[in-house]
Design a protein around this motif. Structure first.
Motif, mmCIF file in Angstrom:
data_model
loop_
_atom_site.group_PDB
_atom_site.id
_atom_site.type_symbol
_atom_site.label_atom_id
_atom_site.label_comp_id
_atom_site.label_asym_id
_atom_site.label_seq_id
_atom_site.Cartn_x
_atom_site.Cartn_y
_atom_site.Cartn_z
ATOM 1 N N THR A 57 16.848 -4.648 -12.842
ATOM 2 C CA THR A 57 17.415 -5.218 -14.061
ATOM 3 C C THR A 57 18.343 -4.185 -14.672
ATOM 4 O OG1 THR A 57 15.532 -4.461 -15.373
ATOM 5 C CG2 THR A 57 15.431 -6.706 -14.533
ATOM 6 N N PHE A 58 19.335 -4.655 -15.385
ATOM 7 C CA PHE A 58 20.367 -3.790 -15.938
ATOM 8 C C PHE A 58 20.536 -4.101 -17.417
ATOM 9 C CE2 PHE A 58 21.227 -4.862 -11.536
ATOM 10 C CZ PHE A 58 21.258 -3.610 -10.943
ATOM 11 N N THR A 59 21.072 -3.147 -18.149
ATOM 12 C CA THR A 59 21.262 -3.331 -19.587
ATOM 13 C C THR A 59 22.674 -3.755 -19.946
ATOM 14 O OG1 THR A 59 21.698 -0.976 -19.835
ATOM 15 C CG2 THR A 59 19.429 -1.718 -20.201
ATOM 16 N N SER A 60 23.543 -3.883 -18.949
ATOM 17 C CA SER A 60 24.884 -4.390 -19.233
ATOM 18 C C SER A 60 25.322 -5.326 -18.114
ATOM 19 C CB SER A 60 25.903 -3.257 -19.396
ATOM 20 O OG SER A 60 26.345 -2.787 -18.147
ATOM 21 N N TYR A 61 26.113 -6.306 -18.490
ATOM 22 C CA TYR A 61 26.632 -7.279 -17.526
ATOM 23 C C TYR A 61 27.502 -6.578 -16.482
ATOM 24 C CZ TYR A 61 29.295 -11.083 -15.533
ATOM 25 O OH TYR A 61 29.885 -11.942 -14.649
ATOM 26 N N ALA A 62 28.353 -5.659 -16.927
ATOM 27 C CA ALA A 62 29.266 -4.971 -16.015
ATOM 28 C C ALA A 62 28.501 -4.194 -14.944
ATOM 29 C CB ALA A 62 30.188 -4.039 -16.792
ATOM 30 N N THR A 63 27.412 -3.561 -15.322
ATOM 31 C CA THR A 63 26.610 -2.809 -14.356
ATOM 32 C C THR A 63 25.956 -3.758 -13.356
ATOM 33 O OG1 THR A 63 26.200 -1.113 -16.018
ATOM 34 C CG2 THR A 63 24.726 -1.143 -14.117
ATOM 35 N N ALA A 64 25.430 -4.879 -13.835
ATOM 36 C CA ALA A 64 24.826 -5.864 -12.931
ATOM 37 C C ALA A 64 25.867 -6.396 -11.953
ATOM 38 C CB ALA A 64 24.207 -7.007 -13.738
#
Length: 91
Positions: A57-64
């Motif tokens: 899981t990621f805390t930003s859309y861009a990272t995901a």
């Protein structure tokens, strides 16, 4: 066990060595700061017995999105080097 409802933010459809791969970036409805992705097929390298299944899981859309695109690139590279396709998520 609590039920988690996700919102699909973006879907990708790609073909890798003749295999149709569907991928999604999701976010739980109750948490707009958590993102994950789901893939319809996984890949196995020649040296691994188990499929390489992403589970982060990621805390930003861009990272995901960046990790998803990297996973798809790794998928392509693994099949180029003789890896195999494994069944993934059914959606």
């Amino acid at each position: 066990m609590a039920i988690v409802i996700y919102t699909v933010l973006k879907e990708f459809f790609v073909e890798i060595h003749g295999h149709a791969v569907k991928a999604r970036i999701l976010s739980p409805v109750h948490d707009a700061n958590t993102f994950t992705f789901q893939i319809s097929l996984f890949f196995k390298s020649k040296s691994a017995a188990d499929a390489n299944e992403p589970a982060s899981t990621f805390t930003s859309y861009a990272t995901a999105e960046r990790h998803l695109l990297s996973y798809l690139e790794d998928f392509q590279n693994t099949l180029d080097l003789g890896g195999e396709v494994a069944q993934g998520s059914n959606f």
